[in-house]
Design an enzyme around this catalytic site. Structure first.
Site, mmCIF file in Angstrom:
data_model
loop_
_atom_site.group_PDB
_atom_site.id
_atom_site.type_symbol
_atom_site.label_atom_id
_atom_site.label_comp_id
_atom_site.label_asym_id
_atom_site.label_seq_id
_atom_site.Cartn_x
_atom_site.Cartn_y
_atom_site.Cartn_z
ATOM 1 N N GLY A 48 -23.385 54.028 -97.686
ATOM 2 C CA GLY A 48 -24.437 53.104 -98.071
ATOM 3 C C GLY A 48 -24.636 53.087 -99.583
ATOM 4 N N SER A 49 -25.863 52.866 -99.994
ATOM 5 C CA SER A 49 -26.141 52.690 -101.421
ATOM 6 C C SER A 49 -26.025 53.966 -102.244
ATOM 7 C CB SER A 49 -27.541 52.083 -101.606
ATOM 8 O OG SER A 49 -27.569 50.763 -101.114
#
Length: 604
Positions: A323-324
């Site tokens: 993810g981020s």
């Protein structure tokens, strides 16, 4: 008239009769003895020779105590505990069924256990000890000992057994023991295992098997033909295994487990300056003592069929889209390649279109004009979409590899997974297809094919904390003068690193930071939230996300961080399966860990 001649003749006849009689008796005796010798030496010679040879020496092993396992402060994680066992000599006890019926009120044997004991009694000789029940409680021992005179041939014996006094705490890390199998014989070829020997199966118990097991001794016993002991001729004492001191802090470990309790996922805590593992958590967990006590069929079935996979060490075997949290890798790659600098700004209106596909930002209304620091602080997807277009997938992959992603860390635990860092060459070799530009965009925000373990994420954030060094994670303490060289050395520009650290600090301490509500109480920290999709998100026409109701389809929640900002001492990664958002689920767990650690050990 009696004459001398007649008398002499009579004597000769009598003498002749006596000689014949004596000769017959001698011949008969000789035949009898010869027959017996023939029977003993020829007919039964092999049997008696075997009996004579068997009445010699028996080497009996003396097991060595396994070494204890301690945490970094000397607190016990694994030890050896007394195991009180009830045994009988059947030839003194009499009928075993009757004995079990009489002893049953004091030890409560299951029908399966009784059947097993009776079968064993039939297989072995009656003068050998027969194990009735192990792991007796103190109360059971006292009840039996007070009545032992009424149970001929019975005795309480004391053996040692492996004990994990903290139960589930650090179970995946410590591992468990089991009976040796073919795989063990191959891996530990220097150890001469016997059937039924116990060996480390997972975790530290397996990783340090050669050291922990010690060296067994032996007794040289003279035994008769049927195996009864006659006398001890020689004894070589066993040599216990040495204690093993780990880098783990059991109190930090326990707190991290409490923080993740009731959830499914993993947490890893490292010293970013040398790679020492301070805590490694995988939830749900199990009790390694159960492998010593044994499982019922139902208990084992429940354990191995649990969909949350409690036997899997998710810290090294769980592979998740980062993810981020991956955006720091993309930012450093773009800065190094000269694709952005401190002044570079991109406009985010909530989405970008690439090859007729729309790639949305998590914030449907967009972030407006934004630079790299603000993009990290607010986790703007569109900024990194646009940066990745200029950067390209191969440059991203090179930076990720330099930060330890896409390959095992070399921690030494069996079953470690390498994760995955895709590239053009990888896709061509794996699928036979070309890389599409849109795949670069989704990779840039940690989605798509990219995968990482929680341990790899902890190493990644450690590299940002320590200036670009990736250490092989270790459970063996190191001294300041004996820190091993890093496995990867990414020479970050001081200016580039300062820029990324500024953005990660703003995640927790900035006015728009995605984890600003969960900054540690006693120190300033730098970190990055992450949310990784399990299935494709559904959106309203306006672009707003539709909340997922199926728990198994909810996003994974991630967070990585280090503290303090200056002279970092603790790096943490948190992954919560189907936890939703990294900011609301994973970040609070990291905050609890940081607060506990710096409250206990101080900030300096």
């Amino acid at each position: 008239m009696f004459s001398l001649e007649n008398e002499n003749e009579t004597f000769k006849i009598d003498a002749r009769r006596r000689m014949i009689l004596l000769g017959g008796l001698f011949a008969s005796g000789t035949l009898i003895i010869g027959g017996q010798l023939f029977h003993l030496q020829v007919m039964n010679g092999g049997e008696y020779r075997d009996l004579a040879e068997n009445n010699r020496i028996s080497l009996q092993p003396i097991p060595a105590l396994r070494g204890r396992i301690l945490d970094r402060h000397g607190r016990i994680l694994v030890e050896n505990s007394p195991d009180f066992q009830l045994a009988v000599i059947p030839e003194l006890t009499g009928d075993i069924k009757t004995f079990i019926k009489r002893i049953q009120p004091f030890i409560d044997m299951s029908p399966e256990k009784i059947d097993k004991v009776l079968r064993q009694a039939q297989r072995q000789r009656s003068f050998l000890p027969l194990m009735i029940q192990s792991r007796l409680t103190w109360a059971q021992v006292n009840q039996i000992e007070s009545r032992i005179h009424t149970f001929p041939g019975a005795s309480i014996q004391v053996q040692t057994t492996r004990s994990y006094p903290n139960g589930n705490t650090a179970a995946h890390l410590l591992g468990y023991l089991g009976e040796v199998n073919d795989k063990d014989n191959l891996q530990f070829s220097d150890i001469h295992f016997r059937s039924g020997d116990i060996v480390g199966k997972t975790g530290m118990e397996r990783m340090f098997e050669m050291a922990l097991r010690g060296k067994e001794g032996f007794r040289e016993m003279e035994v008769n033909a049927v195996g009864r002991h006659i006398r001890e001729l020689k004894r070589q004492p066993a040599r216990p295994g040495p204690d093993l001191r780990l880098t783990i802090d059991v109190e930090l470990q326990a707190e991290a487990e409490r923080a993740l309790s009731g959830l499914t996922g993993a947490t890893v805590c490292l010293d970013p300056n040398n790679g020492e593992v301070l805590a490694m958590v995988s939830q749900p967990s199990y009790d390694p003592n159960q492998f010593i006590r044994g499982f019922s069929n139902d208990e084992w079935k429940q354990l191995v069929t649990d969909p949350k996979r409690p036997l899997i060490n998710k810290a090294i075997q769980g592979q998740y889209p980062p993810g981020s949290t991956f955006k720091m890798v993309v930012a450093l790659a773009a800065l190094r390649e000269g694709k952005i600098d401190a002044q570079t700004r991109h406009f985010c209106n909530g989405s970008v279109v690439k090859d007729n596909h729309t790639f949305n930002c998590w914030k449907s209304g967009g972030h407006g004009h934004i630079d790299v620091v603000a993009a990290l602080e607010q986790s703007c997807d569109v900024f990194f979409y646009k940066v990745s277009e200029a950067l390209g997938i191969d440059a991203i992959a090179r930076q990720a590899k330099n930060m330890g992603l896409g390959e095992i860390t070399g921690i030494g635990l069996e079953g470690e997974k390498p994760g995955l860092m895709p590239s053009r060459a990888w896709k061509k070799a794996t699928y036979g297809h070309a890389w599409y530009p849109g795949e670069t965009l989704i990779t840039a925000i940690g989605q798509g094919a990219v995968l990482a373990t929680p341990l790899q994420l902890a190493c990644m954030i450690s590299a940002v904390a320590n200036g670009g060094r990736i250490f092989r994670p270790t459970f063996v303490p190191t001294s300041k003068d004996d820190i091993p060289p890093p496995t990867h050395l990414t020479s970050f520009s001081a200016a580039h690193l300062a820029l990324v650290r500024k953005g990660l600090t703003a995640v927790l301490h900035g006015k728009s930071g995605t984890a600003r509500q969960f900054k540690p109480e006693k120190v300033m920290a730098a970190g990055k939230t992450g949310t990784s999709q399990v299935v494709k998100h559904k959106r309203e026409k306006s672009g707003k996300l539709i909340k997922e109701s199926n728990e198994l389809f909810k996003d994974h929640a991630l967070f990585v961080a280090y503290a303090p900002l200056e002279d970092p001492r603790l790096a943490v990664s948190v992954v919560v399966e189907h936890g939703g958002h990294g900011s609301s689920t994973a970040a609070p767990i990291a905050k609890r860990i940081f607060d506990f650690y710096f409250d206990k050990y101080g900030t300096s």
